[in-house]
Design a protein around this motif. Structure first.
Motif, PDB file in Angstrom:
ATOM      1  N   SER A 150       0.873  -1.220  -0.029  1.00 52.03           N
ATOM      2  CA  SER A 150      -0.086  -0.069   0.135  1.00 52.03           C
ATOM      3  C   SER A 150       0.703   1.334  -0.076  1.00 52.03           C
ATOM      4  O   SER A 150       0.474   2.270  -0.696  1.00 52.03           O
ATOM      5  CB  SER A 150      -0.801  -0.111   1.082  1.00 52.03           C
ATOM      6  N   ALA A 151       2.099   1.097   0.789  1.00 53.46           N
ATOM      7  CA  ALA A 151       2.799   2.094   0.678  1.00 53.46           C
ATOM      8  C   ALA A 151       3.437   2.492  -0.664  1.00 53.46           C
ATOM      9  O   ALA A 151       3.876   3.750  -0.912  1.00 53.46           O
ATOM     10  CB  ALA A 151       3.965   2.217   1.898  1.00 53.46           C
ATOM     11  N   ILE A 152       3.848   1.523  -1.325  1.00 55.15           N
ATOM     12  CA  ILE A 152       4.197   1.745  -2.724  1.00 55.15           C
ATOM     13  C   ILE A 152       3.197   2.038  -3.553  1.00 55.15           C
ATOM     14  O   ILE A 152       3.446   3.000  -4.177  1.00 55.15           O
ATOM     15  CB  ILE A 152       4.928   0.421  -3.097  1.00 55.15           C
ATOM     16  N   ALA A 153       2.196   1.495  -3.579  1.00 55.60           N
ATOM     17  CA  ALA A 153       0.998   1.921  -4.523  1.00 55.60           C
ATOM     18  C   ALA A 153       0.440   3.273  -4.284  1.00 55.60           C
ATOM     19  O   ALA A 153       0.024   3.782  -5.421  1.00 55.60           O
ATOM     20  CB  ALA A 153      -0.006   0.843  -4.427  1.00 55.60           C
ATOM     21  N   VAL A 154       0.361   3.958  -3.161  1.00 49.29           N
ATOM     22  CA  VAL A 154      -0.262   4.944  -2.958  1.00 49.29           C
ATOM     23  C   VAL A 154       0.279   6.145  -3.674  1.00 49.29           C
ATOM     24  O   VAL A 154      -0.127   7.149  -4.105  1.00 49.29           O
ATOM     25  CB  VAL A 154      -0.266   5.349  -1.395  1.00 49.29           C
ATOM     26  N   HIS A 155       1.626   6.250  -4.107  1.00 53.54           N
ATOM     27  CA  HIS A 155       2.554   7.142  -4.655  1.00 53.54           C
ATOM     28  C   HIS A 155       2.437   6.933  -6.263  1.00 53.54           C
ATOM     29  O   HIS A 155       3.047   7.647  -6.955  1.00 53.54           O
ATOM     30  CB  HIS A 155       3.786   7.346  -4.263  1.00 53.54           C
ATOM     31  N   ILE A 162      -1.750  -1.298  -9.229  1.00 50.68           N
ATOM     32  CA  ILE A 162      -0.253  -1.613  -8.703  1.00 50.68           C
ATOM     33  C   ILE A 162      -0.400  -2.432  -7.630  1.00 50.68           C
ATOM     34  O   ILE A 162       0.479  -3.296  -7.352  1.00 50.68           O
ATOM     35  CB  ILE A 162       0.765  -0.266  -8.550  1.00 50.68           C
ATOM     36  N   GLY A 163      -1.203  -2.165  -6.609  1.00 51.62           N
ATOM     37  CA  GLY A 163      -1.381  -2.729  -5.246  1.00 51.62           C
ATOM     38  C   GLY A 163      -1.609  -4.144  -5.295  1.00 51.62           C
ATOM     39  O   GLY A 163      -0.627  -4.874  -4.876  1.00 51.62           O
ATOM     40  N   LEU A 220      10.588   4.084   1.561  1.00 52.66           N
ATOM     41  CA  LEU A 220       9.326   4.327   0.872  1.00 52.66           C
ATOM     42  C   LEU A 220       8.954   5.761   1.474  1.00 52.66           C
ATOM     43  O   LEU A 220       7.911   6.290   0.867  1.00 52.66           O
ATOM     44  CB  LEU A 220       8.444   3.307   1.243  1.00 52.66           C
ATOM     45  N   LEU A 221       9.358   6.529   2.773  1.00 50.80           N
ATOM     46  CA  LEU A 221       8.805   7.458   2.965  1.00 50.80           C
ATOM     47  C   LEU A 221       9.612   8.702   2.915  1.00 50.80           C
ATOM     48  O   LEU A 221       9.272   9.834   3.076  1.00 50.80           O
ATOM     49  CB  LEU A 221       8.521   7.518   4.716  1.00 50.80           C
TER      50      LEU A 221
ATOM     51  N   VAL B 148      13.300  -0.587  -3.891  1.00 48.90           N
ATOM     52  CA  VAL B 148      12.812  -1.432  -3.004  1.00 48.90           C
ATOM     53  C   VAL B 148      12.173  -2.545  -3.362  1.00 48.90           C
ATOM     54  O   VAL B 148      12.228  -3.515  -2.861  1.00 48.90           O
ATOM     55  CB  VAL B 148      11.947  -0.523  -1.996  1.00 48.90           C
ATOM     56  N   PHE B 149      11.508  -2.471  -4.535  1.00 51.06           N
ATOM     57  CA  PHE B 149      10.759  -3.684  -5.102  1.00 51.06           C
ATOM     58  C   PHE B 149      11.645  -4.577  -5.447  1.00 51.06           C
ATOM     59  O   PHE B 149      11.464  -5.873  -5.122  1.00 51.06           O
ATOM     60  CB  PHE B 149      10.078  -3.020  -6.434  1.00 51.06           C
TER      61      PHE B 149
END
Lengths: 223, 242, 81
Positions: A150-155, A162-163, A220-221, B148-149
């Motif tokens: 979710s942290a990846i997909a939200v951006h 993508i999620g 990710l942040l 990261v992926f």
């Protein structure tokens, strides 16, 4: 730790007030059982078929929650505020994963009775403790991977696509272990005691995902 | 740009020679397998392709770690290229594995072969790498998220293989040992030559791809210097690092 | 001889040959397609480089023309070169 608790309390309070996610997840679970009934054309299910129906239903409902996990942060600038605050970044992972874990547990409070009612698998009562043990472990993997994805997909631009695309393959080992572990519990000759092998696989996968997510989550942040 | 091309010629020649030697060994030297017969010759292309592509995925993760540590774009490019080439190799590996399954068991797809199933899961996972890159506009964030992926999925590859193997052993006896634990000497020689040939091919194509990408970037840079920002054509549909 | 046939693989050779050839041909075709795609990309890049070179040449000659305009009477600067 305190930061994580604060974020967690904020999330749970928000969910309690808006009731945006949980009712939708529960509804989806129930309707999926109904769909499975017509798709499989069976009145009762047992063994691996029942286990498959349960795990797949929980997975799809979980996906709904995973997609919405960071939406509030993104839409209301929570990310920027969090990044400005002098706090540990991992607190976000801990808080969100715990929130997701709680949502999943609450979802299962609705989904398990519905499953018992609609699929009526044999020995549901006697294997309930083992079943809960499996779900408690698989929720761990779902929560951690869900938060990460979710942290990846939200951006990303195609957030809703993508999620699940990344999440589903990453969740497959947990899904395999849960489904194959629950399957023997729901057969006619079930002993009621869980398979240690799949419990161990699930626990190790939980540990693996938790360590990995902890290692990379900070990146990710960053802004 | 020249740094990428420097070893390309030597590498290409070495690859071509090794590949030819491997093919000659497969078709003129190594005897038929006692159980499987002629069809077993697919082993010498399928397994090296599979091994090299999996190593390529893990390599993509290792390069991604280097990118996150140093922040140099070149590592991001290497990680991208490693995964890109591994994806191509693994599609070839999957197709050859499917053909082998059809030839020896009569089905195009065999769920009881855990290596094949785990392999499919890994491919499905890495198929999302390029869409992920493509759907993040900011280049810096794109590289970081892709790294990261790559790290998470690189670590996921071996774990996934273990879990899927467990799941199949649970239901069926293991039919065929794809890794070829105790092969006779001639088969071992042929197998390792093929493995070397495919590894060299991977290295060559990766270098080639890197050189092409770097040249492309150089051209764009020249264009920008010469004609200014307005003359830049919009980027095509590419998820490659810029 | 009969012993040999008894030991022969379960699958007849002519049937197996098809699959073995298939697997290796798939590999070869993928390689050729890859090289083809790379060739096309190389050609696009070369074309763009040629275009840049042409633009650069044009700009240089224009600059040279402007330069000679200032120093000499404006009479066909090309012939000076």
């Amino acid at each position: 730790m305190r930061t994580a608790l604060t974020i967690l309390r904020k999330d749970l309070l928000l969910e309690l007030r808006t009731l945006e996610m949980l009712p939708a997840m529960a509804m989806l679970a129930v309707i999926t059982f109904v769909i499975f009934h017509f798709g499989l054309s069976r009145d009762t299910l047992s063994g691996q078929l029942a286990a498959g129906e349960l795990t797949v239903t929980l997975l799809f409902s979980a996906m709904l929650g995973i997609n919405r996990l960071f939406v509030a942060e993104r839409e209301q600038g929570g990310f920027d505020a969090f990044l400005l605050a002098p706090v540990d970044r991992s607190a976000m992972l801990l808080a969100k994963a715990t929130a997701l874990y709680i949502y999943l547990a609450l979802l299962e409070l609705v989904a398990l009775p519905a499953f018992a009612l609609f699929a009526a698998p044999p020995h549901m009562g006697s294997s309930l403790p083992a079943l809960i043990l499996f779900l408690a472990l698989s929720n761990g993997a779902f929560a951690v991977i869900g938060t990460f994805v979710s942290a990846i997909a939200v951006h990303t631009r195609a957030r809703d696509l993508i999620g699940p695309m990344i999440g589903l393959p990453l969740l497959l080992p947990a899904l395999i272990a849960t489904s194959l572990g629950i399957g023997p519990l729901l057969t006619v000759h079930a002993s009621g005691s869980p398979s240690g092998k799949w419990l161990a696989v699930l626990a190790l996968y939980d540990l693996f995902t938790a360590l990995l997510a902890y290692a990379v989550f900070d990146f990710l942040l960053e802004e | 740009m020249t740094t990428h091309v420097r070893h390309l010629r030597g590498l290409t020649i070495a690859t071509a020679i090794t590949l030819l030697v491997a093919l000659a060994l497969v078709f003129f030297y190594v005897p038929f397998d006692a159980n499987q017969g002629f069809i077993q010759k697919i082993f010498y292309i399928h397994v090296p392709l599979a091994i090299v592509s999996l190593v390529g995925y893990v390599l993509g993760g290792v390069f991604a770690v280097a990118y996150l540590r140093t922040g140099e774009r070149a590592w991001d490019m290497r990680s991208y290229t490693a995964i890109h080439m591994a994806l191509i190799f693994s599609v070839a590996g999957l197709v050859s594995g499917s053909i082998w399954a059809k030839g020896s068991w009569g089905h195009w797809w065999v769920w009881s072969e855990p290596t094949l199933v785990a392999y499919l899961i890994v491919i499905l996972l890495y198929c999302t790498y390029q869409p992920l890159r493509f759907s993040i506009e900011d280049f810096e964030r794109q590289s970081r998220y892709a790294a990261v992926f790559a790290i998470v999925c690189g670590a996921f590859v071996p774990i996934n293989f273990m879990v899927v193997r467990l799941s199949v052993n649970y239901l069926h006896p293991h039919i065929l040992n794809l890794e070829g634990g105790n092969l006779p000497g001639s088969m071992k020689l042929t197998f390792y030559t093929s493995l070397l040939a495919i590894s060299l091919l991977y290295a060559t194509l990766m270098k080639y791809e890197m050189a092409a990408k770097m040249t492309r970037i150089e051209t764009r840079r020249l264009r920008r210097r010469l004609l200014g920002e307005d003359a830049m054509r919009p980027l095509g549909r590419s998820a490659a690092p810029q | 001889m009969t012993v040999l046939f008894g030991l022969a693989p379960a699958l007849p050779l002519h049937a197996a040959g098809k699959y073995v050839a298939g697997a290796y041909v798939v590999f070869a075709v993928m390689l050729v397609v890859y090289v083809g795609i790379m060739t096309r990309r190389l050609r696009t890049n070369q074309r763009e480089l040629a275009e840049l070179r042409r633009l650069l040449d044009e700009r240089d000659s224009a600059a040279a023309a402007a330069h000679s305009d200032a120093s000499q009477p404006p009479n066909e600067p090309e012939q000076v070169a």
